[in-house]
Motif scaffolding. Structure first.
Motif, PDB file in Angstrom:
ATOM      1  N   VAL A 262       0.875  -1.175   0.000  1.00  0.00           N
ATOM      2  CA  VAL A 262       0.000   0.000   0.000  1.00  0.00           C
ATOM      3  C   VAL A 262       0.906   1.216   0.000  1.00  0.00           C
ATOM      4  CG1 VAL A 262      -1.747   1.318   1.256  1.00  0.00           C
ATOM      5  CG2 VAL A 262      -1.817  -1.175   1.289  1.00  0.00           C
TER       6      VAL A 262
ATOM      7  N   THR B  50       0.640   5.463  -0.033  1.00  0.00           N
ATOM      8  CA  THR B  50      -0.268   6.599   0.117  1.00  0.00           C
ATOM      9  C   THR B  50       0.501   7.903   0.011  1.00  0.00           C
ATOM     10  OG1 THR B  50      -0.015   6.693   2.511  1.00  0.00           O
ATOM     11  CG2 THR B  50      -1.795   5.308   1.652  1.00  0.00           C
TER      12      THR B  50
ATOM     13  N   GLN C 148      -3.952   6.831  -3.061  1.00  0.00           N
ATOM     14  CA  GLN C 148      -3.517   5.533  -2.555  1.00  0.00           C
ATOM     15  C   GLN C 148      -3.455   4.530  -3.686  1.00  0.00           C
ATOM     16  OE1 GLN C 148      -5.335   4.023   1.062  1.00  0.00           O
ATOM     17  NE2 GLN C 148      -5.307   1.931   0.272  1.00  0.00           N
TER      18      GLN C 148
END
Length: 148
Positions: free
Chosen positions: A72, A74, A83
């Motif tokens: 992930v 962001t 994101q």
């Protein structure tokens, strides 16, 4: 710049045997697609290994990556959060594909591509929502170089 084409895509190393596909019209931009066989895509691997891609991704600020290759990333651009969720898939000693979902600005998109040896490694994006393949260089050239 908004490219719904890349809301959900898979990146592959560019296969050797391809031919031009139909063009795709997105707002005022025309993008050339690529036609190729699934077997060619499945047998083509990146020049970087899973481990090399993993290590490069770890260097990106605000990116969290798990040992299985799920990540992930962001950030914020012009006060807007973004994101990307991704997954690395390997085949033997090399990276076979990268699944991406989400959105990011163009500069972040290019940083992400660098982790997979682009532009040295030519990449093919399988745009899931549109069911088409596009040369990543075509996306960059057309100005549609962001996930969104």
């Amino acid at each position: 710049m908004n490219l719904s084409l890349l809301n959900h895509c898979h990146l592959y190393a560019f296969p050797l045997a391809t031919h031009p596909g139909p063009t795709l019209q997105l707002a005022a931009t025309t993008i050339a697609t690529v036609a190729c066989h699934d077997q060619q895509i499945a047998s083509t691997t990146f020049s970087v290994s899973f481990e090399q891609a993993f290590q490069r991704l770890q260097q990106l600020e605000r990116l969290f990556i798990e040992l299985d290759g799920y990540f992930v990333w962001t950030g914020q651009h012009d006060s807007q959060p973004w994101q990307i969720d991704g997954m690395l898939y390997d085949y033997g000693e090399h990276l076979q594909r990268v699944e991406l979902k989400g959105g990011c600005p163009g500069a972040a998109w290019r940083q992400l591509l660098d982790c997979f040896d682009w532009p040295k490694q030519r990449l093919l994006a399988h745009c899931i929502d549109r069911n088409c393949f596009v040369d990543v260089a075509e996306l960059i050239h057309s100005g549609e170089s962001r996930l969104s």
